[in-house]
Design a protein around this motif. Structure first.
Motif, PDB file in Angstrom:
ATOM      1  N   PRO A 104       0.337  17.154   0.487  1.00  9.07           N
ATOM      2  CA  PRO A 104      -0.305  18.083  -0.157  1.00  9.07           C
ATOM      3  C   PRO A 104      -1.658  18.126   0.958  1.00  9.07           C
ATOM      4  N   GLY A 105      -2.012  18.228   1.827  1.00  7.85           N
ATOM      5  CA  GLY A 105      -3.364  18.616   2.850  1.00  7.85           C
ATOM      6  C   GLY A 105      -4.501  18.467   1.701  1.00  7.85           C
ATOM      7  N   ILE A 106      -4.022  20.209   1.174  1.00 12.41           N
ATOM      8  CA  ILE A 106      -5.346  20.522  -0.011  1.00 12.41           C
ATOM      9  C   ILE A 106      -5.360  19.753  -0.880  1.00 12.41           C
ATOM     10  N   ALA A 107      -5.116  18.306  -1.142  1.00 11.84           N
ATOM     11  CA  ALA A 107      -5.529  18.023  -2.497  1.00 11.84           C
ATOM     12  C   ALA A 107      -7.031  16.809  -2.652  1.00 11.84           C
ATOM     13  N   ASP A 108      -7.066  16.831  -3.012  1.00 11.87           N
ATOM     14  CA  ASP A 108      -9.043  16.619  -3.800  1.00 11.87           C
ATOM     15  C   ASP A 108      -9.297  14.989  -3.543  1.00 11.87           C
ATOM     16  N   LEU A 109      -9.605  14.304  -2.630  1.00  8.62           N
ATOM     17  CA  LEU A 109      -9.569  12.861  -2.600  1.00  8.62           C
ATOM     18  C   LEU A 109     -10.759  12.092  -3.707  1.00  8.62           C
ATOM     19  N   THR A 110     -11.445  12.768  -3.978  1.00  6.94           N
ATOM     20  CA  THR A 110     -12.552  12.160  -5.148  1.00  6.94           C
ATOM     21  C   THR A 110     -12.040  11.164  -6.575  1.00  6.94           C
ATOM     22  N   PRO A 111     -11.077  11.792  -6.681  1.00  7.34           N
ATOM     23  CA  PRO A 111     -10.303  11.095  -7.689  1.00  7.34           C
ATOM     24  C   PRO A 111      -9.958  10.038  -7.609  1.00  7.34           C
ATOM     25  N   LEU A 112      -9.200  10.075  -6.239  1.00  6.82           N
ATOM     26  CA  LEU A 112      -8.445   9.140  -6.027  1.00  6.82           C
ATOM     27  C   LEU A 112      -8.962   7.391  -5.696  1.00  6.82           C
ATOM     28  N   LEU A 113     -11.096   8.346  -4.766  1.00  9.87           N
ATOM     29  CA  LEU A 113     -11.150   7.341  -4.479  1.00  9.87           C
ATOM     30  C   LEU A 113     -12.008   6.409  -4.830  1.00  9.87           C
ATOM     31  N   LYS A 114     -12.111   7.183  -6.774  1.00  9.95           N
ATOM     32  CA  LYS A 114     -12.471   7.304  -7.752  1.00  9.95           C
ATOM     33  C   LYS A 114     -11.728   6.068  -8.515  1.00  9.95           C
ATOM     34  N   THR A 115     -10.631   6.291  -8.447  1.00 11.51           N
ATOM     35  CA  THR A 115      -9.615   4.983  -8.766  1.00 11.51           C
ATOM     36  C   THR A 115      -9.623   3.598  -7.959  1.00 11.51           C
ATOM     37  N   ILE A 116      -9.801   4.066  -6.823  1.00 11.71           N
ATOM     38  CA  ILE A 116      -9.369   2.498  -5.655  1.00 11.71           C
ATOM     39  C   ILE A 116     -10.465   1.922  -5.865  1.00 11.71           C
ATOM     40  N   ARG A 117     -11.913   2.328  -6.397  1.00 11.49           N
ATOM     41  CA  ARG A 117     -13.072   1.410  -6.635  1.00 11.49           C
ATOM     42  C   ARG A 117     -13.134   0.911  -7.793  1.00 11.49           C
ATOM     43  N   GLN A 118     -12.760   1.716  -8.605  1.00 12.58           N
ATOM     44  CA  GLN A 118     -12.458   0.524 -10.057  1.00 12.58           C
ATOM     45  C   GLN A 118     -11.013  -0.425 -10.122  1.00 12.58           C
ATOM     46  N   VAL A 119     -10.255  -0.155  -9.266  1.00 10.43           N
ATOM     47  CA  VAL A 119      -8.922  -1.113  -9.252  1.00 10.43           C
ATOM     48  C   VAL A 119      -9.764  -2.408  -8.589  1.00 10.43           C
ATOM     49  N   GLY A 120     -10.680  -2.076  -7.114  1.00 13.43           N
ATOM     50  CA  GLY A 120     -11.318  -3.393  -5.908  1.00 13.43           C
ATOM     51  C   GLY A 120     -12.202  -3.800  -7.348  1.00 13.43           C
ATOM     52  N   SER A 121     -12.582  -3.619  -8.432  1.00 13.41           N
ATOM     53  CA  SER A 121     -13.318  -4.085  -8.849  1.00 13.41           C
ATOM     54  C   SER A 121     -13.466  -5.161 -10.487  1.00 13.41           C
ATOM     55  N   ALA A 122     -12.324  -4.544 -10.787  1.00 12.24           N
ATOM     56  CA  ALA A 122     -11.202  -5.124 -11.934  1.00 12.24           C
ATOM     57  C   ALA A 122     -10.909  -6.786 -11.809  1.00 12.24           C
ATOM     58  N   SER A 123     -11.483  -7.386 -12.780  1.00 12.25           N
ATOM     59  CA  SER A 123     -10.948  -8.527 -12.766  1.00 12.25           C
ATOM     60  C   SER A 123      -9.919  -9.031 -13.358  1.00 12.25           C
ATOM     61  N   GLU A 124      -9.271  -7.810 -13.963  1.00 11.81           N
ATOM     62  CA  GLU A 124      -7.619  -8.329 -14.897  1.00 11.81           C
ATOM     63  C   GLU A 124      -6.640  -7.728 -13.989  1.00 11.81           C
ATOM     64  N   VAL A 125      -6.387  -7.306 -12.839  1.00 14.77           N
ATOM     65  CA  VAL A 125      -6.132  -7.356 -12.385  1.00 14.77           C
ATOM     66  C   VAL A 125      -5.251  -7.966 -11.418  1.00 14.77           C
ATOM     67  N   MET A 126      -5.391  -8.927 -11.089  1.00 15.79           N
ATOM     68  CA  MET A 126      -5.361  -9.520  -9.836  1.00 15.79           C
ATOM     69  C   MET A 126      -3.582 -10.488  -9.540  1.00 15.79           C
ATOM     70  N   ASP A 127      -2.564  -9.181 -10.329  1.00 16.92           N
ATOM     71  CA  ASP A 127      -1.476  -9.973 -10.005  1.00 16.92           C
ATOM     72  C   ASP A 127      -1.075  -8.571  -9.589  1.00 16.92           C
ATOM     73  N   ILE A 128      -1.645  -7.844  -9.076  1.00 24.65           N
ATOM     74  CA  ILE A 128      -0.980  -6.590  -8.535  1.00 24.65           C
ATOM     75  C   ILE A 128      -1.279  -7.214  -6.679  1.00 24.65           C
ATOM     76  N   TYR A 129      -1.927  -8.483  -6.236  1.00 23.22           N
ATOM     77  CA  TYR A 129      -2.146  -8.840  -4.992  1.00 23.22           C
ATOM     78  C   TYR A 129      -0.536  -9.557  -4.738  1.00 23.22           C
ATOM     79  N   HIS A 130       0.189 -10.056  -5.594  1.00 24.80           N
ATOM     80  CA  HIS A 130       1.102 -10.956  -5.488  1.00 24.80           C
ATOM     81  C   HIS A 130       2.587 -10.168  -5.788  1.00 24.80           C
ATOM     82  N   TYR A 131       3.470 -11.086  -5.058  1.00 23.48           N
ATOM     83  CA  TYR A 131       5.476 -10.712  -5.649  1.00 23.48           C
ATOM     84  C   TYR A 131       5.101 -10.108  -7.232  1.00 23.48           C
ATOM     85  N   VAL A 132       5.423  -9.749  -6.691  1.00 22.55           N
ATOM     86  CA  VAL A 132       6.416  -8.848  -8.796  1.00 22.55           C
ATOM     87  C   VAL A 132       7.363  -8.506  -9.017  1.00 22.55           C
TER      88      VAL A 132
END
Length: 460
Positions: A104-132
């Motif tokens: 999908p080389g034509i896919a718009d990256l804007t929504p992805l970049l927005k979501t990445i920033r949200q995840v990076g600043s979210a304190s409630e998702v620390m579990d995603i950085y560990h083994y699950v």
């Protein structure tokens, strides 16, 4: 036995023999996996010394034309990339217009970049950085269950949803966990090369079952089950790769009955579901106790996310999960979080709309300019299946296209057993991100299709 028909006496003899070999591959006189004569036999037949033929074969090997198989002889390299002294393939790599790999080389990256920033600043998702849990976090699996419900699944047990690192990871876990080396799996005569290669790695035999314009023939599958020990069937009912065939609900019900009666495991690869304009019913939804359903986003959304949602029948969950644990342990929780948020925010649907619009526009351009040739395509398909004119052989055309800076894929790569190998190529529509270059590539293919192989070879 192959013999060089034309020899250029103005260059070294070994190079002239290699050039003759290359020319015969381009024109289709020699095909992928054709066996070449032993060096000593060829030397005696054409009246040259053995050293000359040895150097000629070495030269052809360096050009990527042939390969030596230990203890078995020398063969034309399967889908070999042709080399030309004046047009180095390596020099073309950065400028290639890629109609080969579906991406999908034509896919718009804007929504992805927005979501990445949200995840990076979210304190409630620390579990995603560990083994699950190897199956994935519960909230990610619930999002997956909600997503899959649009494909006909009802009352999904979240414990039967497993997240994997893309569709290929899911395929390997299925083959390693649910089948044994030597088992036979039925498939379409032409199918996804990744599955063909995975089956080879796992020692699984694939049996090609006849198909028509709706896909695999139920009667042919039933007949094969009566004569062979078939353990499973691999299908892409909603967008077959490479032909873009889509099954009707009637065909799905007929196949479901055969699969149920023969107690087969269905491996349903639905990686192109994301591009469907309307929700379609998964064959697996008709076979909840006999299926492994794979829904990935790599080929249709963002390849880097490497997440697939896999719905596994209850009897197979433990075996599948065991294979996952012993391959990658778990899919990336970070990537799963990003995908979940895009689904929950509805951003994923915005991306889907833009991708579908681009597919429609590019299909229209390709159909218009390739209307002189036989095309197989579905309105949501990210690729075209083009039957070549008689004078072109698929392998030769693939190499000729590469020479003018375009990558396409010849039919042999999709063939399960080489017995069913139509003279056709697949053209990916969405990999090249730039519309101008896409249009340029289609027009170059059009011009090439209207030329004869001998003329193209003479020019090159």
């Amino acid at each position: 036995m192959w013999l060089p028909k034309q020899i250029n006496t103005n260059i070294a003899l070994y190079k002239a023999i290699a050039d003759s070999l290359e020319r015969d591959i381009h024109t289709g006189k020699l095909k992928s996996n054709d066996r070449l004569p032993p060096q000593r036999q060829l030397a005696e037949t054409i009246g040259v010394n053995l050293t000359t033929v040895t150097r000629a074969y070495r030269e052809a090997n360096q050009r990527g034309l042939i390969e030596t198989r230990k203890g078995d002889g020398t063969y034309v390299k399967a889908r070999g990339i042709a080399y030309n002294a004046n047009t180095s393939i390596q020099a073309l790599q950065n400028s290639l217009i890629d109609f080969g790999f579906v991406n999908p080389g034509i896919a718009d990256l804007t929504p992805l970049l927005k979501t990445i920033r949200q995840v990076g600043s979210a304190s409630e998702v620390m579990d995603i950085y560990h083994y699950v849990d190897s199956a994935g976090l519960q909230r990610h699996r619930q999002t997956a269950a909600n997503w899959l419900s649009q494909f006909g699944f009802r009352n999904i047990n979240v414990n039967q949803i497993i997240l994997t690192g893309g569709a290929m990871n899911a395929i390997h876990c299925t083959l390693l966990g649910l089948f044994q080396p030597g088992d036979t799996i039925a498939s379409d005569p032409l199918t996804f090369p990744g599955f063909i290669n995975a089956a080879k790695l796992c020692g699984i035999h694939l049996m090609a079952i006849p198909s028509d314009n709706e896909g695999m023939l139920p009667t042919a599958l039933a007949d094969a089950c009566h004569t062979q020990q078939i353990k499973g069937v691999y299908l892409m009912p909603n967008m077959q790769n490479p032909t873009s065939t889509c099954m009707s609900d009637r065909r799905k019900m007929q196949l479901a009955e055969v699969i149920r009666s023969a107690d087969l495991r269905l491996i349903e690869d639905d990686v192109f579901a994301f591009t469907n304009l309307e929700s379609t019913t998964a064959l697996s939804a008709m076979l909840p106790q006999h299926s492994i359903y794979i829904c990935s986003f790599s080929k249709t959304l963002y390849p880097g996310l490497r997440i697939a949602y896999v719905k596994v029948s209850g009897r197979d969950c433990n075996a599948f999960l065991n294979a996952l644990v012993h391959t990658v342990w778990m899919a990336s929780p970070l990537n799963a979080e990003i995908l979940s948020r895009m689904i929950e925010s509805n951003d994923i649907h915005k991306v889907a709309v833009s991708i579908r619009a681009a597919i429609s526009s590019r299909q229209q351009f390709a159909r218009k300019n390739l209307s002189d040739f036989e095309l197989s395509v579905n309105q949501e398909s990210m690729f075209l299946w083009l039957t070549l004119p008689e004078e072109w052989h698929a392998d030769a055309f693939e190499n000729a296209a590469l020479r003018v800076g375009i990558r396409v894929i010849a039919s042999k790569k999709f063939s399960v057993d080489n017995s069913h190998c139509p003279n056709a190529i697949r053209i990916a529509l969405t990999t090249e991100p730039d519309d101008k270059r896409f249009h340029e590539g289609i027009l170059k293919l059009k011009a090439l299709l209207h030329q004869s192989p001998t003329v193209v070879d003479a020019v090159m």
